[in-house]
Scaffold this motif. Structure first.
Motif, PDB file in Angstrom:
ATOM      1  N   ASP A  37       5.675   4.053   2.025  1.00 13.65           N
ATOM      2  CA  ASP A  37       5.396   5.396   2.543  1.00 13.65           C
ATOM      3  C   ASP A  37       6.650   6.243   2.343  1.00 13.65           C
ATOM      4  N   GLN A  38       6.537   7.297   1.563  1.00  9.86           N
ATOM      5  CA  GLN A  38       7.714   8.110   1.242  1.00  9.86           C
ATOM      6  C   GLN A  38       8.329   8.752   2.489  1.00  9.86           C
ATOM      7  N   SER A  39       7.526   8.950   3.523  1.00  4.74           N
ATOM      8  CA  SER A  39       8.038   9.588   4.745  1.00  4.74           C
ATOM      9  C   SER A  39       8.836   8.633   5.615  1.00  4.74           C
ATOM     10  N   GLY A  40       8.865   7.357   5.249  1.00  3.36           N
ATOM     11  CA  GLY A  40       9.636   6.391   6.010  1.00  3.36           C
ATOM     12  C   GLY A  40       8.849   5.643   7.060  1.00  3.36           C
ATOM     13  N   GLN A  41       7.541   5.817   7.084  1.00  2.00           N
ATOM     14  CA  GLN A  41       6.721   5.173   8.094  1.00  2.00           C
ATOM     15  C   GLN A  41       6.255   3.769   7.681  1.00  2.00           C
ATOM     16  N   GLY A  42       6.592   3.360   6.456  1.00  4.71           N
ATOM     17  CA  GLY A  42       6.174   2.042   5.988  1.00  4.71           C
ATOM     18  C   GLY A  42       7.339   1.083   5.891  1.00  4.71           C
ATOM     19  N   ASP A  43       7.122   0.006   5.152  1.00  5.10           N
ATOM     20  CA  ASP A  43       8.180  -0.984   4.960  1.00  5.10           C
ATOM     21  C   ASP A  43       9.191  -0.547   3.909  1.00  5.10           C
ATOM     22  N   TYR A  44       8.718   0.230   2.915  1.00  5.48           N
ATOM     23  CA  TYR A  44       9.581   0.747   1.855  1.00  5.48           C
ATOM     24  C   TYR A  44       9.151   2.169   1.532  1.00  5.48           C
ATOM     25  N   THR A  45      10.056   2.907   0.899  1.00  7.91           N
ATOM     26  CA  THR A  45       9.719   4.267   0.472  1.00  7.91           C
ATOM     27  C   THR A  45       9.438   4.353  -1.021  1.00  7.91           C
ATOM     28  N   LYS A  46       9.727   3.279  -1.765  1.00  7.18           N
ATOM     29  CA  LYS A  46       9.482   3.277  -3.204  1.00  7.18           C
ATOM     30  C   LYS A  46       8.773   1.993  -3.610  1.00  7.18           C
ATOM     31  N   ILE A  47       7.872   2.132  -4.583  1.00  7.28           N
ATOM     32  CA  ILE A  47       7.153   0.959  -5.098  1.00  7.28           C
ATOM     33  C   ILE A  47       8.116  -0.035  -5.728  1.00  7.28           C
ATOM     34  N   ASN A  62       0.828  -1.199   0.000  1.00  6.06           N
ATOM     35  CA  ASN A  62       0.000   0.000   0.000  1.00  6.06           C
ATOM     36  C   ASN A  62       0.862   1.248   0.000  1.00  6.06           C
ATOM     37  N   VAL A  63       0.534   2.185  -0.845  1.00 11.65           N
ATOM     38  CA  VAL A  63       1.181   3.486  -0.863  1.00 11.65           C
ATOM     39  C   VAL A  63       0.170   4.504  -0.375  1.00 11.65           C
ATOM     40  N   ASP A  64       0.476   5.185   0.725  1.00 12.32           N
ATOM     41  CA  ASP A  64      -0.490   6.094   1.335  1.00 12.32           C
ATOM     42  C   ASP A  64      -0.057   7.556   1.293  1.00 12.32           C
ATOM     43  N   VAL A  65       1.127   7.833   0.764  1.00  8.08           N
ATOM     44  CA  VAL A  65       1.618   9.205   0.740  1.00  8.08           C
ATOM     45  C   VAL A  65       1.663   9.711  -0.691  1.00  8.08           C
ATOM     46  N   ALA A  66       1.078  10.888  -0.944  1.00  4.91           N
ATOM     47  CA  ALA A  66       1.083  11.462  -2.286  1.00  4.91           C
ATOM     48  C   ALA A  66       2.497  11.889  -2.647  1.00  4.91           C
TER      49      ALA A  66
END
Length: 327
Positions: free
Chosen positions: A47-57, A12-16
């Motif tokens: 999540d580009q902000s670093g809150q997820g598992d990865y920052t890039k798809i 899931n990508v949640d950050v624009a």
């Protein structure tokens, strides 16, 4: 370790961000004999902000094991089958890039090289514009399906390259040859929108032999646009394109088809129309070497048999787990 367990992945990508907007998912399955239960997928957050598992798809795709039998460009490599890239709505899930040139294999915003890929509710676009060829999506893997996607560019929008493909409820926009390649593809209830300022071609199908079971079928589709457009022209000598039960607005020019300056191809191409309707569907002035199909002639193109879709099209997963639950 014994037999591999079945693994599905959802990202899931949640950050624009510039290239991707909200809520993108990627699902894959891992088993030596192919997928057995596609109803559950593991969740990976991007999540580009670093809150997820990865920052890039792309990093998330790369995390799927190779030979899985489970502002960036996206590539799904050939050794990573059974991946799904899915958004909630195409209008707010956008993958975009600006690149073009004569090497068509290099410009795509998204390249699908793997088999068993599924895309859902995405906008995939190339903003290269009128300056030349800019592919938005290249599909070169076998058994690929797209649902509710928007595929947008100007020239050479969709490189429907090779393999068997299914597109349903998709919007495809371009001006020149904006569906092209040599796949065997069924486009069902899709919307083709021409932005040609003159007489751009919607398709440029590349079938090169009568022995090839390739070609494009547009079933129950809609054609709109501005300027003027023809239904297709032959990239390959045995180019094959069928429009069936399709609405054609006045953007479709009276002659309908073009031989691309090679009259010999008029004898070998197979271009047909079956019970199409709308102001652009009048065949009184159509190219004489195109075909008005009978019920019997149209029958093989009115279902998924041409792409063998009943054996490989699969439903979307209905259950999801976090990636740290896979063990």
């Amino acid at each position: 370790m014994g037999m591999k367990s079945l693994l599905n992945y959802t990202i899931n990508v949640d950050v624009a961000i510039l290239i991707l907007l909200v809520k993108v998912s990627i699902m894959a399955n891992s088993t030596s004999s192919g997928p057995k239960d596609m109803s559950t997928a593991f969740l990976i957050r991007v999540d580009q902000s670093g809150q997820g598992d990865y920052t890039k798809i792309q990093d998330a795709i790369d995390s799927v094991p190779s030979n899985n039998s489970e502002l960036e460009k996206i590539v799904v490599p050939a050794d990573k089958p059974y991946i799904t890239l899915s958004g909630t709505e195409a209008s707010d899930t956008i993958i975009t890039y600006n690149d073009g040139g004569e090497i068509l294999s290099e410009s795509p915003t998204v390249k699908i090289l793997a088999s068993e890929f599924v895309g859902r509710y995405l906008t995939i676009q190339n903003t290269y514009g009128k300056t030349g060829k800019g592919v938005a999506l290249r599909v070169s893997g076998d058994k690929a399906a797209f649902y509710g996607c928007k595929i947008i560019s100007y020239q050479d929008t969709l490189l429907d390259d090779a393999g068997r493909h299914y597109y349903k409820n998709c919007y495809i926009q371009g001006a020149t040859d904006f569906v092209f390649g040599n796949a065997a593809s069924l486009f069902e209830r899709c919307h083709l929108h021409s932005v040609s300022e003159g007489n751009g071609a919607i398709t440029a199908q590349k079938r090169e032999s009568p022995l090839e079971n390739t070609g494009y079928v547009f079933l129950g589709c809609k054609i709109t646009g501005n300027g003027g457009a023809i239904l297709g022209r032959p990239w390959g000598s045995y180019s094959r394109v069928i429009y069936a039960l399709t609405y054609m607005s006045g953007v479709v020019q009276a002659e309908g088809w073009n031989d691309w300056g090679d009259a010999d191809k008029q004898k070998t191409v197979y271009y047909g129309e079956y019970k199409c309707y709308g102001p652009g569907a009048n065949r009184d002035k159509r190219a004489k070497w195109s075909n008005t199909l009978s019920n019997e002639e149209a029958a093989p193109f009115l279902n998924k048999n041409m792409i063998g879709g009943r054996s490989w099209l699969r439903p979307a997963p209905t259950h999801f787990k976090r990636i740290d639950q896979k063990s």
